[in-house]
Design a protein around this motif. Structure first.
Motif, mmCIF file in Angstrom:
data_model
loop_
_atom_site.group_PDB
_atom_site.id
_atom_site.type_symbol
_atom_site.label_atom_id
_atom_site.label_comp_id
_atom_site.label_asym_id
_atom_site.label_seq_id
_atom_site.Cartn_x
_atom_site.Cartn_y
_atom_site.Cartn_z
ATOM 1 N N PHE A 6 54.172 38.009 27.615
ATOM 2 C CA PHE A 6 53.116 38.998 27.826
ATOM 3 C C PHE A 6 51.823 38.318 28.270
ATOM 4 C CE2 PHE A 6 55.953 41.022 24.790
ATOM 5 C CZ PHE A 6 56.033 42.325 25.265
ATOM 6 N N PHE A 7 51.123 38.970 29.194
ATOM 7 C CA PHE A 7 49.809 38.517 29.637
ATOM 8 C C PHE A 7 48.848 39.683 29.403
ATOM 9 C CE2 PHE A 7 52.945 36.141 32.051
ATOM 10 C CZ PHE A 7 52.507 34.833 31.880
ATOM 11 N N CYS A 8 48.144 39.656 28.288
ATOM 12 C CA CYS A 8 47.289 40.794 27.952
ATOM 13 C C CYS A 8 45.854 40.539 28.387
ATOM 14 C CB CYS A 8 47.354 41.107 26.458
ATOM 15 S SG CYS A 8 46.766 39.805 25.363
ATOM 16 N N PRO A 9 45.271 41.458 29.161
ATOM 17 C CA PRO A 9 43.874 41.309 29.565
ATOM 18 C C PRO A 9 42.949 41.470 28.360
ATOM 19 C CG PRO A 9 45.053 42.890 30.958
ATOM 20 C CD PRO A 9 45.909 42.636 29.764
ATOM 21 N N ALA A 10 41.893 40.692 28.327
ATOM 22 C CA ALA A 10 40.929 40.767 27.237
ATOM 23 C C ALA A 10 40.238 42.130 27.222
ATOM 24 C CB ALA A 10 39.900 39.647 27.377
ATOM 25 N N ASP A 11 39.679 42.476 26.087
ATOM 26 C CA ASP A 11 39.139 43.823 25.883
ATOM 27 C C ASP A 11 38.107 44.239 26.931
ATOM 28 O OD1 ASP A 11 40.716 44.434 23.718
ATOM 29 O OD2 ASP A 11 39.260 43.776 22.222
ATOM 30 N N LYS A 12 37.202 43.330 27.306
ATOM 31 C CA LYS A 12 36.153 43.714 28.255
ATOM 32 C C LYS A 12 36.736 44.042 29.628
ATOM 33 C CE LYS A 12 32.138 41.484 26.181
ATOM 34 N NZ LYS A 12 31.010 40.543 26.376
ATOM 35 N N ALA A 13 37.763 43.328 30.022
ATOM 36 C CA ALA A 13 38.395 43.609 31.313
ATOM 37 C C ALA A 13 39.070 44.981 31.292
ATOM 38 C CB ALA A 13 39.403 42.513 31.647
ATOM 39 N N VAL A 14 39.755 45.291 30.197
ATOM 40 C CA VAL A 14 40.434 46.584 30.089
ATOM 41 C C VAL A 14 39.418 47.723 29.985
ATOM 42 C CG1 VAL A 14 42.031 47.971 28.707
ATOM 43 C CG2 VAL A 14 42.469 45.537 29.043
ATOM 44 N N GLU A 15 38.331 47.499 29.261
ATOM 45 C CA GLU A 15 37.305 48.531 29.117
ATOM 46 C C GLU A 15 36.765 48.965 30.476
ATOM 47 O OE1 GLU A 15 33.086 49.243 26.730
ATOM 48 O OE2 GLU A 15 33.960 47.237 26.866
ATOM 49 N N ALA A 16 36.529 47.997 31.367
ATOM 50 C CA ALA A 16 36.031 48.329 32.701
ATOM 51 C C ALA A 16 37.098 49.016 33.549
ATOM 52 C CB ALA A 16 35.540 47.063 33.399
ATOM 53 N N PHE A 17 38.361 48.722 33.268
ATOM 54 C CA PHE A 17 39.463 49.264 34.070
ATOM 55 C C PHE A 17 39.896 50.661 33.625
ATOM 56 C CE2 PHE A 17 44.099 49.672 34.783
ATOM 57 C CZ PHE A 17 44.137 49.512 36.153
ATOM 58 N N GLU A 18 39.644 51.035 32.393
ATOM 59 C CA GLU A 18 40.185 52.273 31.832
ATOM 60 C C GLU A 18 39.843 53.537 32.625
ATOM 61 O OE1 GLU A 18 38.913 51.949 27.774
ATOM 62 O OE2 GLU A 18 40.916 51.353 27.096
ATOM 63 N N PRO A 19 38.609 53.702 33.150
ATOM 64 C CA PRO A 19 38.334 54.918 33.939
ATOM 65 C C PRO A 19 39.273 55.066 35.133
ATOM 66 C CG PRO A 19 36.288 53.843 33.335
ATOM 67 C CD PRO A 19 37.384 52.898 32.956
ATOM 68 N N ALA A 20 39.560 53.954 35.831
ATOM 69 C CA ALA A 20 40.486 54.002 36.961
ATOM 70 C C ALA A 20 41.908 54.262 36.490
ATOM 71 C CB ALA A 20 40.416 52.695 37.739
ATOM 72 N N PHE A 21 42.270 53.669 35.364
ATOM 73 C CA PHE A 21 43.609 53.850 34.816
ATOM 74 C C PHE A 21 43.886 55.319 34.524
ATOM 75 C CE2 PHE A 21 46.666 53.847 31.263
ATOM 76 C CZ PHE A 21 47.661 53.037 31.791
ATOM 77 N N LYS A 22 42.887 56.026 34.025
ATOM 78 C CA LYS A 22 43.059 57.434 33.666
ATOM 79 C C LYS A 22 43.284 58.319 34.891
ATOM 80 C CE LYS A 22 40.345 57.060 29.426
ATOM 81 N NZ LYS A 22 39.088 57.441 28.710
ATOM 82 N N GLU A 23 42.863 57.846 36.064
ATOM 83 C CA GLU A 23 43.029 58.614 37.295
ATOM 84 C C GLU A 23 44.420 58.450 37.899
ATOM 85 O OE1 GLU A 23 40.810 60.739 38.595
ATOM 86 O OE2 GLU A 23 39.599 60.358 36.805
ATOM 87 N N LEU A 24 45.208 57.525 37.389
ATOM 88 C CA LEU A 24 46.539 57.259 37.942
ATOM 89 C C LEU A 24 47.554 58.275 37.448
ATOM 90 C CD1 LEU A 24 46.701 53.373 37.464
ATOM 91 C CD2 LEU A 24 46.158 54.611 39.560
ATOM 92 N N GLY A 25 48.612 58.429 38.237
ATOM 93 C CA GLY A 25 49.735 59.233 37.803
ATOM 94 C C GLY A 25 50.541 58.496 36.756
ATOM 95 N N ALA A 26 51.445 59.189 36.097
ATOM 96 C CA ALA A 26 52.222 58.611 35.001
ATOM 97 C C ALA A 26 53.021 57.381 35.449
ATOM 98 C CB ALA A 26 53.148 59.670 34.414
ATOM 99 N N ASP A 27 53.672 57.465 36.612
ATOM 100 C CA ASP A 27 54.476 56.340 37.081
ATOM 101 C C ASP A 27 53.610 55.124 37.378
ATOM 102 O OD1 ASP A 27 56.742 57.865 36.837
ATOM 103 O OD2 ASP A 27 56.892 58.350 38.973
#
Length: 402
Positions: free
Chosen positions: A236-257
């Protein structure tokens, strides 16, 4: 035309240095534990075992650390026991505190004691508080160290002897009177079958990747896919919390797949130990797949013992820490979110991945299609250029008006 006096030029140059220095990004202090111990012959065996068990690399990869070194005479009984390498690593990892303590701090403990986490706990192999060490200021000014799960067992505590090396607040090496151990540290090493049940989400949550663990839990099909493959080996390669925090708004716009593909893209098939990862120069296959059903991987480049991952969209992420390595599962922290596809076809707007994080301090961004962009010129911050331009403009003006 008279020139500017030497004192004025010197003052301007000093100002230039000050401006550039204040505009440069903070650098992570580097250290080499084997080089530090090399000047102390009585700590040679301890140094060798740190290298043999891979703990030296983990120590060098952390920015704030305290190493409790043991001299050769007190290492001899431990070596004579012939412990398996995994068990020896657990025992020695109790001697690596993930906080900074020097002589002054040891003798000024608030309340006279402190509970400190160790690399044993950070590995994910220590149950409960078994990876914690209590530091206590005892009668007569003696400072003791004892694993929490050792209880009141006679001889469980070791004592502070002297300071070997101090680089506040980066690394401290303190000599102690003997080897610490505990029932959990010496428990039989996990078999491959039990290791495959390593709670990777728990490891992530406790070590700066809690937001990514949350994405796994919230993404339909992700946990099941990981569970299906852990027995055969996963890294596993897990992104650190700050990287994921910035990415989450874009992630929510994605489709399920697309969401599932992003999450699965952070797990490579097979177990890659830290040594294997550092020496790898090729592509790793992940659990993610494209629209045609073909698996999508990323490249691994290793320079100077540091591994960097390059995604299918040419985004780079550095491996900053080893969180757990229990064959057939390994967990590493990376400083950016990796994406396996262009967002133009999967999101309503390009994402801003925000600052990459080497434990949260880099300033790289992903331009939305996965390509690396930056808010400043490579190798020199924009503010550095501005500061230099201002200084040289001042110098030229001073000469011209002299």
């Amino acid at each position: 035309m008279p020139l500017v006096g030497g004192g004025s030029v010197l003052a301007l140059l000093v100002a230039a240095v000050a401006l550039v220095a204040t505009s440069a990004p903070a650098c992570r202090a580097a250290h080499n534990i084997t080089a530090i111990l090399a000047g102390h012959r009585d700590l040679a065996e301890f140094s060798r075992e740190l290298t043999a068990t891979g703990l030296a690399d983990d120590i060098n990869g952390r920015n704030t650390i305290t190493v409790l070194a043991v001299d050769d005479a007190n290492m001899a009984p431990l070596k004579a026991r012939g412990l398996p390498r995994g068990t020896l690593r657990h025992v020695l990892s109790l001697h690596v505190l993930v906080d900074y303590y020097d002589d002054a701090k040891l003798h000024g403990l608030p309340g006279g004691s402190a509970d400190v986490s160790t690399l044993f706990q950070a590995s994910g192999d220590a149950p409960g508080s078994a990876g914690m060490v209590e530091i206590a200021d005892r009668r007569g000014g003696r400072v003791a160290f004892a694993p929490q799960d050792a209880g009141d067992a006679q001889g469980a505590a070791v004592f502070y002897v002297k300071s070997v090396h101090e680089a506040p607040y980066n690394i401290s090496v303190l000599q102690v009177s003997g080897v610490m151990s505990s029932p959990a540290a010496e428990a039989p090493s996990s078999s491959p079958e039990s290791a495959s049940r390593l709670d990777f989400s728990d490891v992530m949550s406790k070590n700066g990747c809690g937001r990514f663990a949350g994405l796994i839990a919230a993404t339909a099909g992700a946990s099941a896919a990981f569970d299906k493959h852990t027995r055969d080996g996963l890294t596993f390669f897990c992104p650190a919390d700050k990287a994921v925090e910035a990415f989450e708004p874009a992630f929510k716009e994605l489709g399920a797949d697309a969401r599932l593909a992003v999450v699965l893209y952070h797990a490579a098939l097979g177990h890659y130990s830290p040594q294997a990862l550092r020496t790898s120069h090729g592509d790793l296959t992940t659990l993610a797949s494209d629209d045609a059903g073909a698996t999508v991987g990323f490249a691994v480049h290793s320079v100077g013992g540091k591994a960097t991952l390059v995604s299918a969209t040419h985004k780079a992420a550095r491996v900053t820490r080893t969180l757990a390595d229990a064959d057939p599962v390994a967990v590493y922290m990376i400083d950016a979110v990796l994406v396996p596809f262009s967002f133009t076809a999967n999101a309503s707007s390009p994402p801003d991945l925000g600052p990459s994080e080497s434990d949260g301090r880099s300033g790289r961004k992903d331009g939305g299609d996965g390509r690396q962009t930056s808010s400043s010129a490579p190798g020199w911050p924009r503010r550095g250029w501005v500061a230099s331009a201002l200084v040289f403009t001042t110098l030229l003006a001073a000469f011209a008006s002299g």
